[in-house]
Design a protein around this motif. Structure first.
Motif, short mmCIF file in Angstrom:
data_model
loop_
_atom_site.label_atom_id
_atom_site.label_comp_id
_atom_site.label_asym_id
_atom_site.label_seq_id
_atom_site.Cartn_x
_atom_site.Cartn_y
_atom_site.Cartn_z
N MET A 1 -9.24 29.11 3.15
CA MET A 1 -7.94 29.00 2.50
C MET A 1 -6.85 29.76 3.26
O MET A 1 -5.67 29.58 3.00
CB MET A 1 -8.02 29.51 1.05
CG MET A 1 -8.89 28.63 0.16
SD MET A 1 -8.44 26.91 0.18
CE MET A 1 -6.94 26.95 -0.72
N SER A 2 -7.24 30.60 4.22
CA SER A 2 -6.24 31.33 5.00
C SER A 2 -5.83 30.56 6.25
O SER A 2 -4.95 31.01 6.98
CB SER A 2 -6.80 32.70 5.40
OG SER A 2 -7.85 32.55 6.33
N PHE A 3 -6.43 29.41 6.51
CA PHE A 3 -6.04 28.60 7.67
C PHE A 3 -4.61 28.15 7.49
O PHE A 3 -4.21 27.73 6.41
CB PHE A 3 -6.94 27.38 7.82
CG PHE A 3 -8.37 27.70 8.18
CD1 PHE A 3 -8.75 28.97 8.57
CD2 PHE A 3 -9.34 26.72 8.11
CE1 PHE A 3 -10.07 29.26 8.88
CE2 PHE A 3 -10.65 26.99 8.43
CZ PHE A 3 -11.01 28.26 8.82
N GLN A 4 -3.82 28.21 8.56
CA GLN A 4 -2.43 27.75 8.48
C GLN A 4 -2.01 27.09 9.76
O GLN A 4 -2.77 26.93 10.68
CB GLN A 4 -1.51 28.87 8.04
CG GLN A 4 -1.60 30.14 8.81
CD GLN A 4 -0.79 31.24 8.15
OE1 GLN A 4 -0.16 31.05 7.14
NE2 GLN A 4 -0.81 32.41 8.73
N GLU A 5 -0.76 26.71 9.85
CA GLU A 5 -0.19 25.74 10.76
C GLU A 5 -0.56 25.79 12.24
O GLU A 5 -0.75 24.74 12.81
CB GLU A 5 1.34 25.78 10.64
CG GLU A 5 2.02 24.54 11.11
CD GLU A 5 1.53 23.27 10.46
OE1 GLU A 5 1.27 23.24 9.26
OE2 GLU A 5 1.37 22.29 11.19
N PRO A 6 -0.69 26.88 12.93
CA PRO A 6 -0.98 26.75 14.36
C PRO A 6 -2.29 26.03 14.66
O PRO A 6 -2.49 25.56 15.76
CB PRO A 6 -1.03 28.19 14.86
CG PRO A 6 -0.27 28.98 13.87
CD PRO A 6 -0.44 28.26 12.56
N MET A 7 -3.18 25.90 13.69
CA MET A 7 -4.46 25.21 13.90
C MET A 7 -4.25 23.70 13.89
O MET A 7 -3.24 23.20 13.42
CB MET A 7 -5.45 25.60 12.81
CG MET A 7 -5.85 27.03 12.84
SD MET A 7 -7.08 27.31 11.57
CE MET A 7 -7.43 29.02 11.86
N SER A 8 -5.24 22.98 14.38
CA SER A 8 -5.13 21.51 14.41
C SER A 8 -5.20 20.96 12.99
O SER A 8 -5.75 21.59 12.08
CB SER A 8 -6.26 20.92 15.25
OG SER A 8 -7.50 21.08 14.57
N LYS A 9 -4.66 19.75 12.81
CA LYS A 9 -4.67 19.11 11.50
C LYS A 9 -6.10 18.87 11.02
O LYS A 9 -6.39 18.97 9.83
CB LYS A 9 -3.90 17.80 11.53
CG LYS A 9 -2.42 18.00 11.47
CD LYS A 9 -1.81 16.83 10.74
CE LYS A 9 -0.32 16.96 10.69
NZ LYS A 9 0.17 17.65 9.55
N ASP A 10 -7.00 18.56 11.93
CA ASP A 10 -8.40 18.32 11.57
C ASP A 10 -9.02 19.59 10.98
O ASP A 10 -9.72 19.54 9.96
CB ASP A 10 -9.17 17.84 12.79
CG ASP A 10 -10.56 17.35 12.44
OD1 ASP A 10 -10.68 16.64 11.41
OD2 ASP A 10 -11.51 17.66 13.16
N THR A 11 -8.77 20.72 11.62
CA THR A 11 -9.28 22.00 11.11
C THR A 11 -8.69 22.34 9.76
O THR A 11 -9.39 22.78 8.85
CB THR A 11 -8.98 23.13 12.12
OG1 THR A 11 -9.54 22.78 13.38
CG2 THR A 11 -9.57 24.44 11.66
N LEU A 12 -7.39 22.11 9.62
CA LEU A 12 -6.73 22.39 8.33
C LEU A 12 -7.27 21.48 7.23
O LEU A 12 -7.47 21.92 6.11
CB LEU A 12 -5.21 22.19 8.46
CG LEU A 12 -4.50 23.20 9.37
CD1 LEU A 12 -3.04 22.79 9.54
CD2 LEU A 12 -4.59 24.60 8.80
N ASN A 13 -7.54 20.21 7.54
CA ASN A 13 -8.10 19.31 6.55
C ASN A 13 -9.50 19.74 6.14
O ASN A 13 -9.87 19.66 4.98
CB ASN A 13 -8.12 17.88 7.08
CG ASN A 13 -6.76 17.27 7.11
OD1 ASN A 13 -5.84 17.69 6.41
ND2 ASN A 13 -6.57 16.26 7.96
#
Length: 158
Positions: free
Chosen positions: A143-155
């Motif tokens: 839940m702490s993942f945020q924008e600089p990561m790829s969309k796949d990782t965020l999904n």
């Protein structure tokens, strides 16, 4: 934009044949008093396409009532509403502490499972409490993942 009247197609190219398209451009405005979207016919334009030339039959009026194109919109600044780095670090630290303490108490429960005090507390139940605490704390990480990561990782984090 929509077409009115019969439309014929060029058999060679598959596009609309010249002179067969009359188009109308209509502004759709939101009427806040009725919460409806209605076409504003005052701001529409009629266009006739014939022999590869565009003939404007009526001028397009913008929402301000003029035929002059409005100035470019200002650059949009987007606030991504990211988690503060301090709150992000605190969440990871607390999650780590809870996971370590749960592992420690799970190990203690296993180690002293034959002692009376642990047997009264039912070692299986105490172990399930530890596993539940680990699962609960580990949800902070994705839940702490945020924008600089790829969309796949965020999904996947969601």
């Amino acid at each position: 934009m929509g077409s009115s009247g019969p439309v014929s197609y060029d058999n060679r190219t598959g596009t609309c044949a010249a002179g067969s398209v009359k188009a109308k451009v209509i502004n759709f405005l939101v009427d806040t008093s009725e919460s409806m979207i209605k076409p504003d016919l005052r701001t529409s334009a009629h266009v006739n396409v014939s022999s590869q030339e565009v003939e404007i039959l009526s001028r397009f009026l913008y929402a301000d009532g003029t035929a002059e194109r409005p100035q470019a919109l200002p650059v949009l600044t987007v606030d991504l509403n990211l988690i503060n780095i301090g709150a992000w670090a605190l969440g990871w630290i607390v999650a780590g502490i809870v996971i370590v303490i749960s592992i420690f108490f799970g190990w203690q429960t296993y180690r002293y499972r034959n002692k009376n005090i642990v047997r009264v507390g039912q070692p299986v139940f105490l172990g399930l409490l530890c596993v539940g605490a680990i699962l609960m704390a580990s949800t902070i990480i994705p839940m702490s993942f945020q924008e600089p990561m790829s969309k796949d990782t965020l999904n996947r984090g969601c």
